[in-house]
Design a protein around this motif. Structure first.
Motif, PDB file in Angstrom:
ATOM      1  N   ALA A 151       0.327   4.606  -2.157  1.00 11.01           N
ATOM      2  CA  ALA A 151       0.049   4.603  -3.783  1.00 11.01           C
ATOM      3  C   ALA A 151      -1.466   3.783  -3.591  1.00 11.01           C
ATOM      4  O   ALA A 151      -2.017   4.031  -4.729  1.00 11.01           O
ATOM      5  N   SER A 152      -1.934   3.049  -2.629  1.00  8.45           N
ATOM      6  CA  SER A 152      -3.186   2.395  -2.680  1.00  8.45           C
ATOM      7  C   SER A 152      -3.762   2.430  -1.151  1.00  8.45           C
ATOM      8  O   SER A 152      -2.966   2.454  -0.376  1.00  8.45           O
ATOM      9  N   GLN A 153      -5.113   2.052  -1.553  1.00  9.36           N
ATOM     10  CA  GLN A 153      -5.423   1.950   0.017  1.00  9.36           C
ATOM     11  C   GLN A 153      -5.006   0.592   0.863  1.00  9.36           C
ATOM     12  O   GLN A 153      -4.975  -0.422   0.423  1.00  9.36           O
ATOM     13  N   PHE A 206       0.923  -1.063  -0.261  1.00 13.44           N
ATOM     14  CA  PHE A 206      -0.065   0.066  -0.068  1.00 13.44           C
ATOM     15  C   PHE A 206       0.893   1.237   0.066  1.00 13.44           C
ATOM     16  O   PHE A 206       0.552   2.387  -0.463  1.00 13.44           O
ATOM     17  N   ALA A 207       2.324   1.096   0.440  1.00 12.10           N
ATOM     18  CA  ALA A 207       3.094   2.412   0.552  1.00 12.10           C
ATOM     19  C   ALA A 207       4.328   2.136  -0.282  1.00 12.10           C
ATOM     20  O   ALA A 207       4.985   0.876  -0.062  1.00 12.10           O
ATOM     21  N   THR A 208       4.590   3.052  -0.792  1.00 14.41           N
ATOM     22  CA  THR A 208       5.887   3.122  -1.682  1.00 14.41           C
ATOM     23  C   THR A 208       6.934   3.828  -0.813  1.00 14.41           C
ATOM     24  O   THR A 208       6.640   5.201  -0.669  1.00 14.41           O
ATOM     25  N   ILE A 209       8.003   3.509  -0.558  1.00 15.46           N
ATOM     26  CA  ILE A 209       8.762   4.078   0.469  1.00 15.46           C
ATOM     27  C   ILE A 209      10.270   4.266  -0.379  1.00 15.46           C
ATOM     28  O   ILE A 209      11.103   3.499  -1.013  1.00 15.46           O
ATOM     29  N   ARG A 210      10.892   5.663  -0.171  1.00 19.97           N
ATOM     30  CA  ARG A 210      11.883   5.962  -0.859  1.00 19.97           C
ATOM     31  C   ARG A 210      12.908   6.592   0.300  1.00 19.97           C
ATOM     32  O   ARG A 210      12.269   7.313   1.389  1.00 19.97           O
ATOM     33  N   TYR A 211      14.029   5.968   0.519  1.00 22.45           N
ATOM     34  CA  TYR A 211      14.748   6.388   1.676  1.00 22.45           C
ATOM     35  C   TYR A 211      16.301   6.638   1.325  1.00 22.45           C
ATOM     36  O   TYR A 211      16.974   6.215   0.652  1.00 22.45           O
ATOM     37  N   THR A 212      16.718   7.937   2.045  1.00 24.74           N
ATOM     38  CA  THR A 212      18.029   8.379   1.995  1.00 24.74           C
ATOM     39  C   THR A 212      18.624   8.363   3.195  1.00 24.74           C
ATOM     40  O   THR A 212      18.278   9.042   4.194  1.00 24.74           O
ATOM     41  N   PRO A 213      19.672   7.509   3.540  1.00 24.07           N
ATOM     42  CA  PRO A 213      20.400   7.262   4.706  1.00 24.07           C
ATOM     43  C   PRO A 213      21.290   8.935   4.960  1.00 24.07           C
ATOM     44  O   PRO A 213      21.663   9.254   3.952  1.00 24.07           O
ATOM     45  N   GLY A 214      21.088   9.035   6.172  1.00 17.97           N
ATOM     46  CA  GLY A 214      21.904  10.196   6.574  1.00 17.97           C
ATOM     47  C   GLY A 214      23.221   9.710   6.872  1.00 17.97           C
ATOM     48  O   GLY A 214      23.379   8.773   7.653  1.00 17.97           O
ATOM     49  N   ILE A 215      24.290  10.452   6.771  1.00 21.55           N
ATOM     50  CA  ILE A 215      25.554   9.890   7.073  1.00 21.55           C
ATOM     51  C   ILE A 215      26.208  11.193   8.090  1.00 21.55           C
ATOM     52  O   ILE A 215      26.266  12.422   7.725  1.00 21.55           O
ATOM     53  N   LEU A 216      26.320  10.678   9.333  1.00 21.09           N
ATOM     54  CA  LEU A 216      26.738  11.737  10.408  1.00 21.09           C
ATOM     55  C   LEU A 216      28.089  12.326   9.800  1.00 21.09           C
ATOM     56  O   LEU A 216      29.176  11.683   9.409  1.00 21.09           O
ATOM     57  N   GLU A 217      28.132  13.463  10.303  1.00 23.82           N
ATOM     58  CA  GLU A 217      29.447  14.253   9.837  1.00 23.82           C
ATOM     59  C   GLU A 217      30.282  14.503  10.902  1.00 23.82           C
ATOM     60  O   GLU A 217      29.789  14.623  12.089  1.00 23.82           O
ATOM     61  N   ASP A 239      -2.763   4.161  15.676  1.00 27.07           N
ATOM     62  CA  ASP A 239      -3.587   3.654  14.669  1.00 27.07           C
ATOM     63  C   ASP A 239      -3.918   4.874  13.809  1.00 27.07           C
ATOM     64  O   ASP A 239      -4.095   6.062  14.391  1.00 27.07           O
ATOM     65  N   PHE A 240      -3.908   4.559  12.541  1.00 29.51           N
ATOM     66  CA  PHE A 240      -4.414   5.656  11.645  1.00 29.51           C
ATOM     67  C   PHE A 240      -5.732   5.121  10.852  1.00 29.51           C
ATOM     68  O   PHE A 240      -5.855   3.731  10.463  1.00 29.51           O
ATOM     69  N   ALA A 241      -6.617   5.962  10.520  1.00 26.67           N
ATOM     70  CA  ALA A 241      -7.796   5.679   9.986  1.00 26.67           C
ATOM     71  C   ALA A 241      -7.799   5.465   8.462  1.00 26.67           C
ATOM     72  O   ALA A 241      -6.886   6.087   7.805  1.00 26.67           O
ATOM     73  N   ILE A 242      -8.199   4.553   7.882  1.00 24.56           N
ATOM     74  CA  ILE A 242      -8.275   4.435   6.345  1.00 24.56           C
ATOM     75  C   ILE A 242      -9.395   5.221   5.696  1.00 24.56           C
ATOM     76  O   ILE A 242     -10.609   5.194   5.961  1.00 24.56           O
ATOM     77  N   GLY A 243      -8.972   6.268   4.781  1.00 25.79           N
ATOM     78  CA  GLY A 243      -9.583   7.217   4.715  1.00 25.79           C
ATOM     79  C   GLY A 243     -10.375   7.005   3.346  1.00 25.79           C
ATOM     80  O   GLY A 243     -10.570   5.586   2.842  1.00 25.79           O
ATOM     81  N   ALA A 244     -11.404   7.868   2.666  1.00 26.27           N
ATOM     82  CA  ALA A 244     -12.272   7.429   1.714  1.00 26.27           C
ATOM     83  C   ALA A 244     -11.301   7.260   0.315  1.00 26.27           C
ATOM     84  O   ALA A 244     -11.754   6.731  -0.343  1.00 26.27           O
ATOM     85  N   THR A 245     -10.187   8.164   0.471  1.00 30.49           N
ATOM     86  CA  THR A 245      -9.119   8.166  -0.962  1.00 30.49           C
ATOM     87  C   THR A 245      -7.874   7.875  -0.259  1.00 30.49           C
ATOM     88  O   THR A 245      -7.478   8.214   0.909  1.00 30.49           O
ATOM     89  N   PRO A 246      -6.900   7.517  -1.007  1.00 32.53           N
ATOM     90  CA  PRO A 246      -5.278   7.362  -0.739  1.00 32.53           C
ATOM     91  C   PRO A 246      -4.978   8.647   0.127  1.00 32.53           C
ATOM     92  O   PRO A 246      -4.097   8.824   0.746  1.00 32.53           O
ATOM     93  N   ALA A 247      -5.360   9.911  -0.594  1.00 27.80           N
ATOM     94  CA  ALA A 247      -4.957  11.114  -0.058  1.00 27.80           C
ATOM     95  C   ALA A 247      -5.452  11.435   1.341  1.00 27.80           C
ATOM     96  O   ALA A 247      -4.677  11.839   2.132  1.00 27.80           O
ATOM     97  N   ALA A 248      -6.727  10.987   1.528  1.00 20.07           N
ATOM     98  CA  ALA A 248      -7.184  11.033   2.813  1.00 20.07           C
ATOM     99  C   ALA A 248      -6.472   9.925   3.928  1.00 20.07           C
ATOM    100  O   ALA A 248      -6.176  10.561   4.852  1.00 20.07           O
ATOM    101  N   THR A 249      -6.064   8.921   3.469  1.00 18.45           N
ATOM    102  CA  THR A 249      -5.483   7.890   4.082  1.00 18.45           C
ATOM    103  C   THR A 249      -4.121   8.450   4.545  1.00 18.45           C
ATOM    104  O   THR A 249      -3.359   8.446   5.568  1.00 18.45           O
ATOM    105  N   ALA A 250      -3.350   9.143   3.531  1.00 22.15           N
ATOM    106  CA  ALA A 250      -2.163   9.673   4.009  1.00 22.15           C
ATOM    107  C   ALA A 250      -1.884  10.881   4.769  1.00 22.15           C
ATOM    108  O   ALA A 250      -1.274  11.026   5.658  1.00 22.15           O
ATOM    109  N   ARG A 251      -3.179  11.645   4.782  1.00 24.76           N
ATOM    110  CA  ARG A 251      -3.275  12.865   5.565  1.00 24.76           C
ATOM    111  C   ARG A 251      -3.662  12.179   7.127  1.00 24.76           C
ATOM    112  O   ARG A 251      -3.081  12.624   8.262  1.00 24.76           O
ATOM    113  N   ASN A 252      -4.226  11.252   7.344  1.00 25.80           N
ATOM    114  CA  ASN A 252      -4.405  10.228   8.727  1.00 25.80           C
ATOM    115  C   ASN A 252      -3.221   9.643   9.065  1.00 25.80           C
ATOM    116  O   ASN A 252      -2.781   9.725  10.239  1.00 25.80           O
TER     117      ASN A 252
END
Length: 587
Positions: free
Chosen positions: A321-323, A222-233, A359-372
């Motif tokens: 990306a999807s509910q 349901f979620a697409t994840i893009r991760y950029t690791p941080g490098i401690l300076e 817990d987060f509620a499944i909204g009516a749309t993916p955008a609503a779910t993302a806000r929750n």
């Protein structure tokens, strides 16, 4: 023709007779004196060739008396020190038991911690013979402050008040929490995505708040994840001038495996202090793979460190990306600067409490779910900041306080909030309570007080309250005792659990303080053994001295009677000769 010479009493050699009588009288008087005093002579000169042996024996006996006096004074000191350490060890064991006992509640454990701290501080301020036992060579003042000063600070000098542990904990919590989400920011690049980013300032990332430990994990697609690791300076150190071997400074390093390590160093620890640049290079070589997070020192040597902000902060984006289905989960792992981690688990539900942190509620749309999801994530971060991160902050502030020293440059670390981001003060000012006021030295604590127990035998019995096992116990007591004692809430209970989990690692192992106590038990045994050896040596020397100086009565009485008889006979002969005349002779 021969003739008989005239005779008179004057012809007898009276001078010789008088001399013999005087010698016998002197001998009789000497023997009488020896019988009455029991001694061979009144002066060393009268001992003749035996006087050097007598003087040597007396010198050895005098030295043994000095050793005995030192041992007699040291043994109560050693026993009191051992008893004090045993008391601290028992208090630590009691607290550890309370932390692991599910039936012991938060307030009870806080009370145990405060009681343990009070007992430990009293034990460390123990004194004997007007000397404090745990101050090393500095034994004329109490080595540790009271619990009230430790927590609340010292306002004795109103012009220069000193902050205590409560102030340091509040500052550390504030610096770590930031706006409430642990120095992480949440935004929504698109209607269906959530961006979480670490603080943009490299110094802040190196010292405060949460960092992203790894890429978040979604239980489904349901979620697409893009991760950029941080490098401690790593901060770049600089000395204002080349340090001398006696200049002290503190360096805090982020370890490769997580967490921080504090190095209290001096110029003597660096390979090359021929110049400021050489000293800085030597310092970087000394910390190796560790990345310098902050430094502090006095002036001189004026050690500072700055970040170039070359590395981008870590971040991740979650795109709904999807509910999700009910029960789908998103897990986010965070790391703190004490090396511990926490994981936020957010679960999709058909409906959810608007204040839920899980817990987060499944909204009516993916955008609503993302806000929750975004709202729940923000609440989860704030909750983690108030519980797990606050517990980490408490531990770090407590360790900083107990790492503090009166040595220039090694005061407890304080935080400066005057800039856009918090920073640790690099030139510490005398604004914080120094909990330990005894001898500040890196030498063996035992060697600070040494007892001469024999001609070639010494026993080390010194102690300092800032020894690592003792300091760890005090840190554990104080970190828990300084925590909130108000009525329990969900937040306070979770913060308490997070703190209790860390205290198990902070408190010294059971045998750590006992190992120090055992050193004093061994010292006590060594003193007893030395005393027994001195007793045997004294008996031998005294017997030898008695033979040299004490007169043998049986032999003296025989000699006295003999001289008396000879003297009496001499007097009788002399008396007879004094009456001799020609008339008496012819009779």
């Amino acid at each position: 023709m021969s003739s008989i010479p005239a005779f008179s009493t004057a012809g007898y050699p009276f001078s010789r007779n008088v001399s013999d009588l005087l010698a016998l009288g002197s001998q009789f008087k000497a023997l009488s004196t020896q019988v009455s005093t029991g001694r061979v002579a009144d002066t060393y000169g009268e001992l003749g060739i035996r006087r050097s042996d007598s003087l040597s024996a007396r010198a050895s006996l005098s030295a043994l008396s000095g050793y005995d006096a030192a041992i007699a004074s040291a043994r109560p000191r050693v026993e009191l020190t051992s008893v004090s350490l045993t008391q601290i060890s028992k208090s630590a064991a009691t607290l550890r038991s309370g932390l692991t006992n599910s039936s012991t509640d938060r307030l009870t454990n806080v009370g145990l911690a405060r009681a343990g701290l009070d007992r430990a501080l009293d034990a460390l301020n123990q004194q004997f013979g007007g000397q404090y036992l745990f101050g090393g060579r500095k034994s004329d003042t109490p080595p540790v402050v009271s619990a009230d000063v430790l927590f609340g600070g010292d306002a004795t000098d109103s012009a220069k008040p000193l902050a205590g542990l409560r102030t340091m904990v509040a500052e550390q919590v504030k610096a770590d929490q930031g706006t409430g989400t642990g120095r992480l920011t949440i935004s929504s690049p698109t209607s269906t995505s959530i961006l979480v980013r670490e603080d943009a300032d490299a110094g802040t990332r190196a010292n405060f708040g949460f960092r992203l430990a790894a890429a978040p994990v979604a239980s489904s697609a349901f979620a697409t994840i893009r991760y950029t690791p941080g490098i401690l300076e790593a901060a770049i150190p600089r000395f204002a001038q080349a340090p001398t071997s006696d200049d002290h400074f503190r360096v805090v390093v982020n370890k490769a495996g997580g967490g921080q390590q504090i190095y209290d160093l001096s110029g003597a620890d660096l390979a090359d202090i021929s110049s400021a640049a050489a000293a800085a290079s030597s310092l970087q070589a000394l910390v190796g793979d560790g990345k310098i997070a902050t430094v502090q020192s006095g002036a001189p040597p004026g050690l500072t460190a700055s970040f170039a902000n070359l590395n981008a902060p870590g971040s991740f984006t979650v795109d709904v990306a999807s509910q999700p289905a009910r029960g789908d989960r998103l897990s986010i792992k965070l790391v703190m600067h004490d090396g511990t981690t926490t994981t936020l688990n957010l679960q999709a539900q058909s409906s959810a409490d608007p204040d839920s942190t899980t817990d987060f509620a499944i909204g009516a749309t993916p955008a609503a779910t993302a806000r929750n999801l975004s709202a729940t994530l923000e609440r989860a971060l704030k909750h983690a900041s108030e519980t797990t991160l606050a517990a980490s902050s408490t531990i770090r502030a407590t360790q900083d306080l107990f790492a503090g020293s009166a040595t220039p440059g090694l005061a407890p670390r304080r935080i400066d909030f005057s800039g856009s981001t918090p920073t640790y003060v690099q030139t510490p000012s005398p604004s914080t309570v120094i909990w330990y006021r005894g001898e500040a030295s890196t030498t063996d604590p035992r060697s600070s007080v040494v007892v001469r127990a024999g001609a070639t035998r010494t026993v080390a019995i010194g102690a300092r309250a800032n020894e690592e096992p003792i300091r760890a116990a005090l840190s554990g007591f104080a970190a828990l005792a300084v925590s909130d004692r108000s009525a329990p809430t969900t937040t306070s209970e979770e913060r308490w659990k997070a703190l209790a989990a860390r205290l198990s690692a902070l408190l010294p192992p059971k045998d750590a303080i006992e190992a120090v106590s055992n050193e004093f038990e061994l010292a006590s045994s060594a003193l007893s053994e030395a005393q027994a050896q001195d007793r045997s040596a004294r008996a031998i020397l005294q017997s030898h001295l008695d033979r040299l100086e004490n007169a043998p009565m049986e032999e003296l009485m025989v000699k006295l009677v003999e001289v008396q008889n000879r003297l009496q006979a001499s007097y009788q002969v002399t008396s007879m000769l004094s009456k001799l005349s020609l008339v008496n002779y012819l009779r």
